[in-house]
Design an enzyme around this catalytic site. Structure first.
Site, PDB file in Angstrom:
ATOM      1  N   TYR A  39      47.163  46.883  31.915  1.00 31.69           N
ATOM      2  CA  TYR A  39      46.042  47.812  31.946  1.00 31.69           C
ATOM      3  C   TYR A  39      45.604  48.088  30.522  1.00 31.69           C
ATOM      4  CZ  TYR A  39      42.966  51.202  34.096  1.00 31.69           C
ATOM      5  OH  TYR A  39      41.854  51.878  34.523  1.00 31.69           O
ATOM      6  N   LYS A  94      44.641  36.236  60.491  1.00 33.77           N
ATOM      7  CA  LYS A  94      44.027  35.124  59.770  1.00 33.77           C
ATOM      8  C   LYS A  94      44.547  35.075  58.333  1.00 33.77           C
ATOM      9  CE  LYS A  94      40.649  31.989  60.334  1.00 33.77           C
ATOM     10  NZ  LYS A  94      40.246  31.271  61.548  1.00 33.77           N
TER      11      LYS A  94
END
Length: 417
Positions: A39, A94
């Site tokens: 970060y 999926k």
């Protein structure tokens, strides 16, 4: 479905953690130094690189291995319009298949949108996140309009698996079945029972592969699609031909092939008997096919039959296609999945079925042998070689057709077809 199976399915989805997918870190984040790189301030460097060169997103972010599985919930499995939220277990499923078979990460996204334009605008606005878009369980005819608009507006692959994934698996299996029956696609008389998304996409792909339009009859709930009908939408109209045939029996008489993508138990013994010698029957309605394989084989001993079920030979299963097609497309940063890439996938699947079956596949299916023939016209979903055959073929086609934004990867296996 037995009650105990329903309970097991609910238990599976609920415990030990709700749902089937999660996010995991791919970089260490154990120290202050790691955190500073992950970060602020370190993250500013890839931000600057991408702002200067958008293609750098493939190098510094997960974009290149991230697919959005997106639905509006209007055509969920065989359950119909369940709405967006109720479709989420299927979209997560999926995602499981993408990860299991091709190591592709997925965000499942369920869009609550009544109008096509609202759905399209939502997908367009979130598209920078992803390397590809897999549209799923969207009702026809809105699925055609949505896919067309997204393909025109986005520079990443947009693939409606219910259309093109189904079409690719059908085409590969059909080419092999016709070969075994001593017939060719160019001369085959084909009847398609059904006129929805899968049917229309499959017939378009077969025409691209050499089928003749005059040999193709499409049948919807009102009968044969012919030129005298005035109830056809713009997606069915290209399949209207000048014919005196009106019923499904008429359409099946002397047909070499029946592709069923419609509903259960619509094909009678009389219809099957009316087909040409050595017919090919794809009865793909799921879970109950257009005619049961047991009945079909008592009526005709010269046919080859495929279904959508895993408990019969020759399962037409989309998992043979979409994970590996996206893998090839993502690995060359393709801007689309075009017809050339689809055809490459067809030929890779078709050719793989001719290869000797490895022992691990035989063990997985608890059989002593499996060879190319009437009960094995297409590879099985658990064949590990799919990863070595389909992605290279798709990636090569993407590069050769100009759809790729990067070269064929040096670490890729040689394309086997």
């Amino acid at each position: 479905m037995p009650h105990d199976y329903k309970e097991a399915a609910l238990e599976y989805h609920a415990t030990p953690t709700a749902g089937k997918i999660a996010i995991q870190l791919t970089k260490p984040c154990l120290s202050q130094h790691d955190l500073a790189l992950a970060y602020t301030p370190g993250v500013a460097e890839p931000v600057r690189a991408i702002a200067t060169d958008p293609a750098a997103a493939y190098k510094y972010t997960a974009k290149g291995n991230l697919v959005a599985v997106i639905t509006d919930g209007t055509a969920v499995l065989g359950l119909g319009n369940t709405g967006a939220l109720a479709s989420k277990p299927v979209m997560e499923g999926k995602a499981v298949l993408f990860k299991r078979f091709a190591d592709i990460d997925v965000f499942d996204i369920e869009v609550d949108a009544e109008k096509c334009d609202e759905f399209v605008e939502t997908v367009v606005r979130i598209s920078p996140t992803f390397g590809g878009i897999n549209l799923e369980d969207i009702a026809a005819p809105r699925c055609f309009e949505i896919e067309q608009q997204l393909r025109e507006r986005l520079n990443i692959p947009v693939f409606h698996d219910d259309q093109h994934g189904t079409a690719i698996i059908i085409a590969a299996g059909l080419l092999n079945a016709l070969e075994l029956q001593g017939k060719t696609l160019e001369s085959a008389r084909i009847t398609c029972l059904g006129a929805g998304a899968a049917a229309i996409a499959s017939m378009k792909l077969l025409l691209s592969l050499g089928a003749q339009r005059e040999n193709l009859l499409m049948v919807d709930r009102n009968g044969v699609i012919h030129t005298d009908r005035n109830d056809l939408n713009k997606y069915k109209q290209p399949f209207a031909i000048d014919t005196e045939k009106r019923t499904l029996l008429d359409a099946m008489t002397d047909a070499d092939v029946l592709i069923g993508v419609s509903g259960p138990n619509l094909v009678s013994e009389e219809m099957l008997l009316a087909m040409a010698p050595r017919p090919v029957l794809f009865a793909l309605s799921n879970p109950d096919p257009e005619i049961s394989p047991e009945l079909a084989r008592t009526v005709r001993d010269d046919l080859i039959i495929a279904t959508g079920r895993s408990d019969y030979p020759n399962q037409v299963n989309n998992v043979l296609g979409f994970p590996f097609i996206f893998r090839g497309a993502l690995d060359v940063h393709a801007q689309t999945i075009n017809r050339e890439m689809e055809i490459a996938a067809v030929h890779a699947l078709r050719a793989l079925a001719h290869e000797p079956i490895p022992d691990e596949v035989l063990k997985a299916y608890e059989v002593e042998q499996m060879t190319f023939g009437p009960d094995y016209i297409i590879p099985t979903p658990l064949d590990p070689r799919l990863m070595a055959w389909i992605p290279p073929a798709v990636a090569k086609a993407a590069v050769e057709s100009g759809a790729a934004q990067s070269a064929y990867p040096d670490n890729y296996p040689a394309c086997p077809v």
